[in-house]
Design an enzyme around this catalytic site. Structure first.
Site, PDB file in Angstrom:
ATOM      1  N   HIS A  12       0.819  -1.222   0.000  1.00  6.22           N
ATOM      2  CA  HIS A  12       0.000   0.000   0.000  1.00  6.22           C
ATOM      3  C   HIS A  12       0.853   1.273   0.000  1.00  6.22           C
ATOM      4  O   HIS A  12       0.500   2.258  -0.638  1.00  6.22           O
ATOM      5  CB  HIS A  12      -0.935  -0.005   1.217  1.00  6.22           C
ATOM      6  CG  HIS A  12      -0.208  -0.231   2.510  1.00  6.22           C
ATOM      7  ND1 HIS A  12       0.302  -1.464   2.859  1.00  6.22           N
ATOM      8  CD2 HIS A  12       0.147   0.618   3.511  1.00  6.22           C
ATOM      9  CE1 HIS A  12       0.897  -1.369   4.042  1.00  6.22           C
ATOM     10  NE2 HIS A  12       0.831  -0.122   4.442  1.00  6.22           N
TER      11      HIS A  12
ATOM     12  N   CYS B  70       8.068  -0.636  -1.464  1.00  3.90           N
ATOM     13  CA  CYS B  70       7.331  -0.544  -0.204  1.00  3.90           C
ATOM     14  C   CYS B  70       7.668   0.827   0.382  1.00  3.90           C
ATOM     15  O   CYS B  70       8.205   1.684  -0.321  1.00  3.90           O
ATOM     16  CB  CYS B  70       7.660  -1.700   0.733  1.00  3.90           C
ATOM     17  SG  CYS B  70       9.392  -1.825   1.246  1.00  3.90           S
ATOM     18  N   GLY B  71       7.369   1.039   1.656  1.00  2.00           N
ATOM     19  CA  GLY B  71       7.626   2.365   2.217  1.00  2.00           C
ATOM     20  C   GLY B  71       9.105   2.702   2.227  1.00  2.00           C
ATOM     21  O   GLY B  71       9.520   3.780   1.810  1.00  2.00           O
TER      22      GLY B  71
ATOM     23  N   GLY C 139      11.655   0.364   1.076  1.00  4.29           N
ATOM     24  CA  GLY C 139      12.458  -0.436   0.140  1.00  4.29           C
ATOM     25  C   GLY C 139      13.253  -1.513   0.859  1.00  4.29           C
ATOM     26  O   GLY C 139      14.053  -2.218   0.243  1.00  4.29           O
TER      27      GLY C 139
ATOM     28  N   GLY D  89      11.855  -3.846   3.646  1.00  2.00           N
ATOM     29  CA  GLY D  89      11.108  -5.076   3.941  1.00  2.00           C
ATOM     30  C   GLY D  89      10.950  -5.943   2.707  1.00  2.00           C
ATOM     31  O   GLY D  89      11.128  -7.174   2.756  1.00  2.00           O
ATOM     32  N   MET D  90      10.641  -5.321   1.589  1.00  2.00           N
ATOM     33  CA  MET D  90      10.497  -6.063   0.328  1.00  2.00           C
ATOM     34  C   MET D  90      11.802  -6.780   0.003  1.00  2.00           C
ATOM     35  O   MET D  90      11.798  -7.916  -0.485  1.00  2.00           O
ATOM     36  CB  MET D  90      10.157  -5.101  -0.815  1.00  2.00           C
ATOM     37  CG  MET D  90       8.737  -4.633  -0.839  1.00  2.00           C
ATOM     38  SD  MET D  90       7.601  -5.970  -1.330  1.00  2.00           S
ATOM     39  CE  MET D  90       6.159  -5.012  -1.807  1.00  2.00           C
TER      40      MET D  90
ATOM     41  N   HIS E 171      28.084  -5.330  -9.917  1.00  2.00           N
ATOM     42  CA  HIS E 171      28.771  -6.197  -8.954  1.00  2.00           C
ATOM     43  C   HIS E 171      27.916  -7.346  -8.445  1.00  2.00           C
ATOM     44  O   HIS E 171      28.436  -8.411  -8.142  1.00  2.00           O
ATOM     45  CB  HIS E 171      29.240  -5.375  -7.737  1.00  2.00           C
ATOM     46  CG  HIS E 171      30.368  -4.440  -8.060  1.00  2.00           C
ATOM     47  ND1 HIS E 171      31.174  -3.890  -7.086  1.00  2.00           N
ATOM     48  CD2 HIS E 171      30.814  -3.944  -9.242  1.00  2.00           C
ATOM     49  CE1 HIS E 171      32.089  -3.105  -7.652  1.00  2.00           C
ATOM     50  NE2 HIS E 171      31.875  -3.105  -8.973  1.00  2.00           N
TER      51      HIS E 171
ATOM     52  N   ARG F 255      35.557 -11.339 -11.347  1.00  2.00           N
ATOM     53  CA  ARG F 255      35.624 -11.605  -9.902  1.00  2.00           C
ATOM     54  C   ARG F 255      34.250 -11.463  -9.239  1.00  2.00           C
ATOM     55  O   ARG F 255      33.974 -12.093  -8.213  1.00  2.00           O
ATOM     56  CB  ARG F 255      36.640 -10.684  -9.228  1.00  2.00           C
ATOM     57  CG  ARG F 255      36.263  -9.219  -9.216  1.00  2.00           C
ATOM     58  CD  ARG F 255      37.374  -8.368  -8.601  1.00  2.00           C
ATOM     59  NE  ARG F 255      37.004  -6.985  -8.473  1.00  2.00           N
ATOM     60  CZ  ARG F 255      37.011  -6.096  -9.469  1.00  2.00           C
ATOM     61  NH1 ARG F 255      37.371  -6.471 -10.672  1.00  2.00           N
ATOM     62  NH2 ARG F 255      36.672  -4.834  -9.260  1.00  2.00           N
TER      63      ARG F 255
HETATM   64  C1  RB5 Z   1       4.340  -0.370   5.789  1.00  2.00           C
HETATM   65  O1  RB5 Z   1       3.927   0.514   6.771  1.00  2.00           O
HETATM   66  C2  RB5 Z   1       5.859  -0.470   5.791  1.00  2.00           C
HETATM   67  O2  RB5 Z   1       6.295  -1.147   6.910  1.00  2.00           O
HETATM   68  C3  RB5 Z   1       6.331  -1.149   4.523  1.00  2.00           C
HETATM   69  O3  RB5 Z   1       5.872  -0.433   3.422  1.00  2.00           O
HETATM   70  C4  RB5 Z   1       7.821  -1.258   4.340  1.00  2.00           C
HETATM   71  O4  RB5 Z   1       8.453  -0.021   4.478  1.00  2.00           O
HETATM   72  C5  RB5 Z   1       8.479  -2.323   5.108  1.00  2.00           C
HETATM   73  O5  RB5 Z   1       9.700  -2.488   5.090  1.00  2.00           O
END
Ligand code: RB5
Length: 152
Positions: free
Chosen positions: A12, A70-71, A73, A75-76, A103, A137
């Protein structure tokens, strides 16, 4: 660059960002197919679910590529790297985008919609899409990363 599909997903926090990015990328790279893997609104979704969806498509292809937003970058990136064969990297400028390809042979770029201006993210993705892996390498090191996937 050979014709290929680039799988794009967001949670989201990255939804509006993703839409803008896909629109601009389609114009900039008419030979590539940017496939929107969701989410489909600003309603809250869990980023690992989208990361897995994109990552599984990327590893199905020989030189698959994906973009995850994601918010932050972050967690994804953590989630996508749990899938064997994924080398997800988080980029915050053009240099990190370039190095991630040269690399690390990055196959998924992760972007933080709450941390990066969209025009900068767009430019970083352009660099990431057009920069080749240097091999040599760096290939040895990427192969060592692959070996980590085999360890218990
Ligand atoms: C959502 O609030 C947030 O936690 C998610 O978008 C992301 O930033 C997670 O790493």
């Amino acid at each position: 660059m050979t014709h290929r599909t680039v799988y794009v997903g967001s949670d989201h926090a990255g939804f509006l960002f993703k839409n803008q990015l896909i629109k601009k990328l389609k114009t900039e790279f008419p030979d590539l197919d940017f496939k929107d893997m969701g989410c489909d609104s600003e309603a809250s979704v869990d980023y690992p679910v989208v990361a897995e969806k994109v990552a599984r498509m990327v590893v199905k292809e020989t030189e698959g590529r994906g973009i995850l937003i994601c918010g932050s970058g972050l967690g994804m990136c953590v989630a996508a790297n749990k899938i064997r064969g994924i080398r997800a990297t988080s980029s915050w400028n053009l240099e990190s985008a370039r190095l991630s390809r040269e690399h690390n042979n990055s196959n998924i770029i992760c972007l933080g919609a709450r941390l990066l201006p969209e025009p900068l993210a767009f430019d970083a993705v352009k660099v990431w899409l057009t920069t080749a892996f240097l091999g040599d390498r760096h290939l040895r090191r990427v192969q060592l990363i692959e070996k980590l996937e085999e360890k218990p």
